[in-house]
Structure formats: C-alpha cells, structure tokens
Motif scaffolding. Structure first.
Motif, PDB file in Angstrom:
ATOM      1  N   GLU A 130      26.152 111.289  20.742  1.00 24.92           N
ATOM      2  CA  GLU A 130      25.891 110.794  19.387  1.00 24.92           C
ATOM      3  C   GLU A 130      27.214 110.371  18.760  1.00 24.92           C
ATOM      4  O   GLU A 130      28.287 110.865  19.143  1.00 24.92           O
ATOM      5  N   ILE A 131      27.134 109.480  17.780  1.00 26.72           N
ATOM      6  CA  ILE A 131      28.316 109.101  16.999  1.00 26.72           C
ATOM      7  C   ILE A 131      28.002 109.296  15.522  1.00 26.72           C
ATOM      8  O   ILE A 131      27.026 108.742  15.009  1.00 26.72           O
ATOM      9  N   ASP A 132      28.817 110.089  14.854  1.00 28.08           N
ATOM     10  CA  ASP A 132      28.744 110.247  13.400  1.00 28.08           C
ATOM     11  C   ASP A 132      29.749 109.277  12.804  1.00 28.08           C
ATOM     12  O   ASP A 132      30.913 109.610  12.593  1.00 28.08           O
ATOM     13  N   ARG A 133      29.302 108.059  12.539  1.00 29.69           N
ATOM     14  CA  ARG A 133      30.226 107.026  12.089  1.00 29.69           C
ATOM     15  C   ARG A 133      30.763 107.316  10.697  1.00 29.69           C
ATOM     16  O   ARG A 133      31.936 107.055  10.413  1.00 29.69           O
ATOM     17  N   ALA A 134      29.948 107.889   9.828  1.00 37.03           N
ATOM     18  CA  ALA A 134      30.402 108.186   8.471  1.00 37.03           C
ATOM     19  C   ALA A 134      31.514 109.230   8.485  1.00 37.03           C
ATOM     20  O   ALA A 134      32.471 109.151   7.708  1.00 37.03           O
ATOM     21  N   TYR A 169      37.702 110.917  15.471  1.00 38.06           N
ATOM     22  CA  TYR A 169      38.355 109.689  15.949  1.00 38.06           C
ATOM     23  C   TYR A 169      38.746 108.841  14.749  1.00 38.06           C
ATOM     24  O   TYR A 169      38.126 108.912  13.682  1.00 38.06           O
ATOM     25  N   ASP A 170      39.788 108.070  14.920  1.00 32.85           N
ATOM     26  CA  ASP A 170      40.104 106.986  13.997  1.00 32.85           C
ATOM     27  C   ASP A 170      39.615 105.662  14.567  1.00 32.85           C
ATOM     28  O   ASP A 170      39.101 104.812  13.843  1.00 32.85           O
ATOM     29  N   ILE A 171      39.819 105.511  15.878  1.00 30.76           N
ATOM     30  CA  ILE A 171      39.349 104.325  16.601  1.00 30.76           C
ATOM     31  C   ILE A 171      38.640 104.808  17.848  1.00 30.76           C
ATOM     32  O   ILE A 171      39.127 105.709  18.550  1.00 30.76           O
ATOM     33  N   LEU A 172      37.486 104.225  18.123  1.00 35.65           N
ATOM     34  CA  LEU A 172      36.652 104.654  19.240  1.00 35.65           C
ATOM     35  C   LEU A 172      36.414 103.475  20.167  1.00 35.65           C
ATOM     36  O   LEU A 172      36.255 102.333  19.713  1.00 35.65           O
ATOM     37  N   ASP A 212      30.665  97.845  14.043  1.00 36.77           N
ATOM     38  CA  ASP A 212      31.567  98.723  13.295  1.00 36.77           C
ATOM     39  C   ASP A 212      32.984  98.409  13.758  1.00 36.77           C
ATOM     40  O   ASP A 212      33.326  98.607  14.926  1.00 36.77           O
ATOM     41  N   PRO A 213      33.852  97.901  12.890  1.00 32.60           N
ATOM     42  CA  PRO A 213      35.194  97.467  13.340  1.00 32.60           C
ATOM     43  C   PRO A 213      36.058  98.596  13.888  1.00 32.60           C
ATOM     44  O   PRO A 213      37.063  98.313  14.552  1.00 32.60           O
ATOM     45  N   ALA A 231      46.462  97.327  18.299  1.00 38.36           N
ATOM     46  CA  ALA A 231      46.562  96.508  17.094  1.00 38.36           C
ATOM     47  C   ALA A 231      45.758  97.114  15.953  1.00 38.36           C
ATOM     48  O   ALA A 231      46.204  97.125  14.797  1.00 38.36           O
ATOM     49  N   ALA A 232      44.575  97.619  16.256  1.00 43.87           N
ATOM     50  CA  ALA A 232      43.758  98.241  15.218  1.00 43.87           C
ATOM     51  C   ALA A 232      44.451  99.466  14.638  1.00 43.87           C
ATOM     52  O   ALA A 232      44.387  99.729  13.430  1.00 43.87           O
TER      53      ALA A 232
END
Length: 728
Positions: free
Chosen positions: A88-92, A106-109, A277-278, A314-315
């Motif tokens: 699962e990913i909890d994006r919020a 995570y900051d970037i996935l 999601d960027p 870069a991100a």
C-alpha cells in the motif's frame, strides 16, 4: 580539520528490485547525491535477470548465474535494503506500507515491482500450477520436477507469446537431456502464436516447436487446472504433470488501491517517468509509457534506468527533469532450447548457433555489472604516523561483535579492577552478567552495544536487543528491565525522529516478547549508528560458566558463522555457486531468533552455560573450561554452520576480530586447519547458547529443544584434565 559526516535529510525509496532499480543502485554507487538516504525494498535478497530465464530452464545456467544479488548491490551503493513486500502507499502521509514491518517514510518514491503471469481467476490454478513470473517459485518447482520427472512427462504451458515459446522449447530440451520423452502442449487463446514477432521468425519458431514435440493449440483457453490435467474451453482435457502460465502480463493488484492513474492496471507515467503523483516515479513492466506505449520487455527498463536515476536526483535537488524516449523497436533474440537462437527486428529474421553465442555474450555482459564491483580505496595519508597502516589494516573494520576489543586487551584491563566490596554484589567481571543479591534470589545485570552491520535500523535494533538479552538468558535469568543507549548518525529532524521511532518500536517488541520492560535510556548523535542495552534479570539460581563436569554433553543452540558472513558482505565478496545476499538474509534471521525458549529448557539442568558471542566458540568454551577446571573434546564435523559461512572461510574471508580471537587461545587448544577450524574463532553476534548438561539428560534435552523449534546439536563433551580444548 576532520570533515564531519554529511547529514541525511531526504529519503528516496525504491520499491522492487527490477532491472531499472538494479541499474539505478549500480550507478548511484559511483555518484551518490549528498544528503539522501537511499532505500530499496524487495521481498527477496536477489532478483532474476529474466533474459537468462530460458537458459536456466534449459539447463545452460545455474540459478545463481541469473540472479542479481540485491544485498551485495545495496552494500556497494551505500543503500539500506529491507526484505519485505510493499502492499500500500499512504500518499498523504508520505509512507509506503509493508506487509511485515508496517510503514516506511519517503520523500521520493520509485516503483519497479514487475508483473505476474499467474491466473487466479482459473479454478485450481493456485493449487496446481506455476507462474513464470515472479521467477523464484517457478525455478524451485521446475528443478524439483526435473529431478523426479517420469519417463514421459506431460506439460501444459499457457500463453504462446515469445516467452511461452522459449520456455516450451527450453523445457523440452532440458527433459530430453535428462533422458525423458516429454509431451508438451502450448495453449494460446489468440488465433495464432507469437503475435508480436515478424512472420519469418514466427515460421521458424513454429517449425522448431513441432520438431521438439510441442503441440500448439490456438483459439482456446484453460478453464480449470487439476493436479494431473487441465480443461480447455472447447471441452478437451489435456493430461499435465506440470502446468505453467506464461500468459502475458498481469499488474500487481495493490497498485489499483494507490489512487494513482492507471492504464489497464499499470501505472501511467509521463515522459519523465513520473506517475500522476509527482513524488512517485515508475519504471519497468509495472509502468505504462503514456507518451510512447511499448510492449513489456526488459530492454525498455534497462534503457530507462539512466533517465530514472537523473530524475530521482533532480527531484530531490529541485533541478529540471529529463525526458525518456524509448526506441521504436528492439532486437528480439529468441532461444531455441539448445544453444541456438532466432533474431527478429523490424520484421527481419536470422538464426543459428552464432546468435545463441551473441545472446549469451549480451546477457553475461549485463550480469557482469553486478558481479565485480570497484574496490573502495583505503589509502593511508602521506605523511602519517608510524604504525597507522598496520592499525588501519587492509579491509574495513567489521561491525557488531566483530568490532569488539580483543580478549587479550580486554582481559588486561579487567585484571586491574578490584574485587567487589559490597556484600550484595556476588560476582565481579568474568561471567556473562554480574550477580546481585535480591531477596531470596538474585538479580543479574549486563550491558552490551553493537556498531551497526546493516543500514536497516529496525533490523539492527532487533539484533542488538537479542544479542544483549543473550547474557541474561545464559545466566538462566528472566529478563526484567532494559535501558537503551543509542547513537544516531547525523540526520535531518524528520529522519532522526523516524529512525529513533523505528529502533524503539523494534527493540520494544523484542523486550516485550521476552517479558522485560524498556524503562528509558540515553540517545546521542555520532558518526554512525550504534545500539546498545543495559538489562537486568531475575533468577532463583544463576547458571554460571563454572560448574561443567567431566562427562557432560556440550550443546549448542544456533549455527555459527555470522561474523564471516557479515565480513563477506562488507567486503562485497563473491559466494561461489550461491548468492551472498541469501546467506546474509539467513544470518540476519538467525541473529534475531530469541533464545528464551532454549534457556528455559537448558537452565534447570545445565551445570554451566554461556552465550557464544565476540570471542567465538573457542574463546567462550575455554572461558567455561577455565572456570570449571576441565577440558573438552569437540567434533568439528558436528558444528552447525550458517549457509555460506564455510565457503567464505575457505575463500579467506574472516572478521577483523578473528586474528585476535585466535591469538587469545593460542597454546590452550588444538584444532585442524581448514575453513571449519577457522570458524571456531569467528565472532558471533546474537549467537547461540552453549551449555554443559549431564550426559544422562542430554537426549531428553535435545528432544525438548527440537520440539520447541530450537535447532540445537550436540558438539562434544567435557572431559577430565587441565583446561584445554581438543578439536577433532
């Protein structure tokens, strides 16, 4: 002025060990982005290179030759590896949820989780069939099938694309080479086989199928799978001893719950490999290139890797992203079972043994990227003080118990301590824990800490907790309370809070299971992660190192070799014919195995007991013999060893503490040479209990340990004589 370590302030998390992520790790090692903690999450310690799968099935390659060792690769890249499955990913919240250990920030996935080829909707498939992807289960089942196949094995393969045809030909070749006459049916629901390949190449492959005795059935589907047959949509029943699905690409189901934009279940990515999601990127078979759709093929994942690496960096750094433009077509090299292949590109076809050699050369060149890694320089500064080169040594200093001070130095320091002055302090230094009078019984107290051997702080906390508890269990005591001493590396505030929470949650679970409370501790920041605990325990009668008697059986409760395996990982050593990462994962699993059950069985009957840790089996057994005034005889062949430990020792791999351990027991033991003898001096982390139990009770004790799931063995016996260890 000495340069301070650069704090880690962002988390880049790679979910999955596919080709794109493997290459990102390889390239990251050569040019990491300062301030980033890189993590890779994968269920297994190794990932297959799918281009060599048909060769494995045909018997041209060993399993270890087609596997990318992710543990070894992560060590080279300076990345944290976590062996678990994302669900699962909890994006919020910026968290990826794992099956076994919960949430990870995570900051970037980035996602490179591959695809499946199973058919869960087909009745009986899960119970009676295998899927070509993911590879691990298929490879194991195939090896077992070949070993026990009947004279005329029957197989059904589902899906007649390039993969299905290759595996049908490879299966026929392997079985015929084993003296079997296979009957193979290749089922394709479409009107024709090989729909995405040129007509000339298709004609050659269909002809090869017929020559190999493979029957092609098109325009039908498998509707049910049983143990010995499959049922087709036209009502036909086809006998099958081994049923395999290679039926295209099925996305992983949990991706549908992420809220990310999908295309037929696959993650839609733009020209920068970003999802909707960027903060989340994707590559490999799990991704759909919305700007340039392409079939599922490893070549696109390989070509995407440099762009993915650039864009992840870069991100994190706030810099512009690069576009990824895949090639229109690619060279398809299709193996024919034996050492020959057919090539197809832009509809042009050629074939022969030379193409197999070309394919083999391409595949081995790819795998060579993950075989030999550049050595990390250990240059001595010039000019430097005399003795610096000798003190630095020729390899990195080991962690965990491999970083202990040698027994000789430690013994000299302890000899300067005065004896206990208090009446309620019943023992001083020398045993596993100090013994204090406590009412009608005793309280034991011990302390231990470990320099990290893994960047996974939660795993390290579990290892450190079990290791520290070992002294309490070795005294036959019940753990009571624990204080933590933690040194964190330099981190940003968010990562610092996250790592400390991980450590306390993981360690707290170990102590709760052992019946102890964590009641506080001390935390500081330093150069590297170090975790330790001070623990008290209660006992009616402590079991000390003294008390072993001639005739006692010597029982060991865990396998040995953790120091050598961990040293091998630090040195990026190769493990001939096997995968180092698998051995490291087995060592970790052994180290986190609590010894409370073993202690509960041994303590009531043991005359003497200790735990085998930094000074190795030889050092700790000799401590017991000296305290007891006896000698011992140990059978080298009886020693249980962790996977890979003996092979690594044979290759000359050893912990940095091993030479000091060997020197500390010189003149007090005899031991044969060779790798097993060398492992007598291997420092153990969270190692086994070693107990001297009466001979008359040894059989019952071993039976009780076995029933409790403890892999205990008898390794020798205590004998009369001055303290001396005879190893035979």
């Amino acid at each position: 002025m000495m340069q301070e370590p650069i704090p880690l302030v962002q988390d880049i998390v790679l979910v999955g060990g596919g080709h794109a992520h493997a290459l990102v790790l390889r390239m990251w090692a050569m040019d990491p982005l300062p301030g980033v903690r890189l993590t890779v999450i994968n269920p297994d310690p190794a990932a297959p290179y799918t281009g060599m799968l048909p060769g494995l099935i045909a018997g041209h390659y060993r399993a270890d030759e087609i596997m990318i060792d992710l543990v070894r690769l992560a060590r080279f890249a300076g990345a944290r590896i976590i062996l678990d499955r994302a669900v699962e990913i909890d994006r919020a919240g910026g968290r990826v949820i794992l099956r076994d250990r919960g949430a990870l920030r995570y900051d970037i996935l980035s996602l490179d989780v591959g695809i499946g080829s199973d058919l869960p909707e087909v009745p009986g498939f899960a119970a009676h069939a295998a899927a070509a992807k993911p590879l691990g289960d298929y490879a194991r089942r195939w090896a077992a099938f070949v070993a026990a196949a009947p004279a005329r094995p029957r197989m059904v393969l589902i899906g007649a694309g390039v993969g299905g045809v290759e595996l049908a030909l490879a299966s026929s070749h392997r079985l015929r080479a084993a003296g079997r006459v296979p009957e193979i049916v290749l089922v394709e629901r479409g009107a024709e086989a090989l729909p995405r390949i040129g007509a000339r190449a298709r004609a050659v492959l269909v002809e090869r199928l017929a020559a190999a005795g493979v029957t092609l059935r098109c325009g039908v589907e498998v509707t049910a799978v049983a143990a010995d047959h499959v049922t087709l949509s036209d009502g036909a029943v086809v006998a099958s001893d081994f049923t395999l699905s290679v039926a295209g690409a099925r996305p992983q189901g949990w991706l549908a719950e992420t809220g990310l934009a999908l295309e037929a279940g696959f993650l839609r990515v733009d020209r920068h490999l970003q999802t909707s999601d960027p903060a989340i990127f994707a590559a490999g078979d799990c991704a759909h290139l919305s700007h340039a759709p392409r079939p599922k093929a490893g070549v696109f994942a390989v070509r995407a890797a440099p762009v993915l690496l650039h864009n992840l960096k870069a991100a994190a750094a706030g810099l512009p992203l690069q576009p990824f433009q895949p090639q229109r077509d690619y060279l398809k090299l299709v193996s024919l079972g034996g050492r020959a292949a057919v090539a197809d590109k832009f509809g042009l076809q050629t074939g022969g043994a030379w193409l197999w050699r070309l394919k083999d050369r391409i595949d081995r060149r790819f795998m060579a990227r993950f075989d030999a890694y550049p050595a990390m320089a250990r240059a001595v500064p010039e000019p430097a003080a005399l003795g610096l080169a000798e003190a630095m040594g020729d390899k990195p200093m080991c962690g965990a118990c491999g970083a202990k001070v040698g027994a000789g130095v430690l013994g000299a320091a302890l000899r300067g301590l005065p004896p206990p002055a208090r009446a309620d302090v019943l023992s001083g230094p020398g045993d596993d824990a100090a013994v204090l009078r406590q009412g009608d019984g005793v309280q034991v107290i011990t302390t231990d800490h470990l320099r990290a051997v893994t960047a996974d702080a939660a795993l390290m906390a579990r290892i450190a907790a079990v290791h520290a508890l070992g002294d309490v269990w070795a005294m036959g005591a019940a753990p009571q309370a624990a204080l933590a001493q933690i040194t964190l590396p330099r981190l940003g505030a968010a990562l610092q809070a996250d790592m400390l929470a991980e450590i306390m949650a993981a360690a707290g679970a170990v102590f709760r299971a052992a019946g102890a409370d964590v009641v506080g501790g001390h935390t500081t920041v330093g150069a590297e992660l170090t975790i330790g605990f001070t623990i008290t325990g209660l006992a009616a009668r402590p079991v000390t190192k003294a008390g072993a008697r001639p005739g006692d059986a010597l029982i060991l409760t865990k396998a040995l070799g953790s120091g050598t395996v961990l040293a091998g990982e630090m040195a990026l050593a190769r493990l001939p014919g096997a995968i180092l990462g698998v051995a490291v994962a087995a060592a970790h699993a052994s180290m986190v195995q609590a010894q409370d059950g073993a202690a509960a069985i041994l303590a009531p009957v043991a005359h003497a007991m200790t735990d085998v840790t930094g000074f190795g089996l030889a050092g700790h057994l000799l401590e017991m013999l000296e305290a007891s005034g006896c000698a011992a005889r140990v059978a080298l062949a009886a020693l249980p060893l962790l996977p890979g430990a003996e092979a690594l020792a044979a290759a000359g791999v050893e912990s940095t503490l091993a030479p000091a351990n060997r020197a500390a027991v010189a003149g007090r033991m005899s031991v044969p040479g060779g790798p097993r003898g060398a492992l007598m001096f291997d420092p153990q982390t969270a190692g086994p209990l070693l107990a001297a139990v009466p001979e008359a009770e040894a059989g019952a004790v071993l039976a009780a340990l076995g029933a409790a799931g403890v892999p205990a063995v008898r390794i020798g016996a205590v004998v009369a004589g001055a303290p001396y260890l005879h190893v035979v």
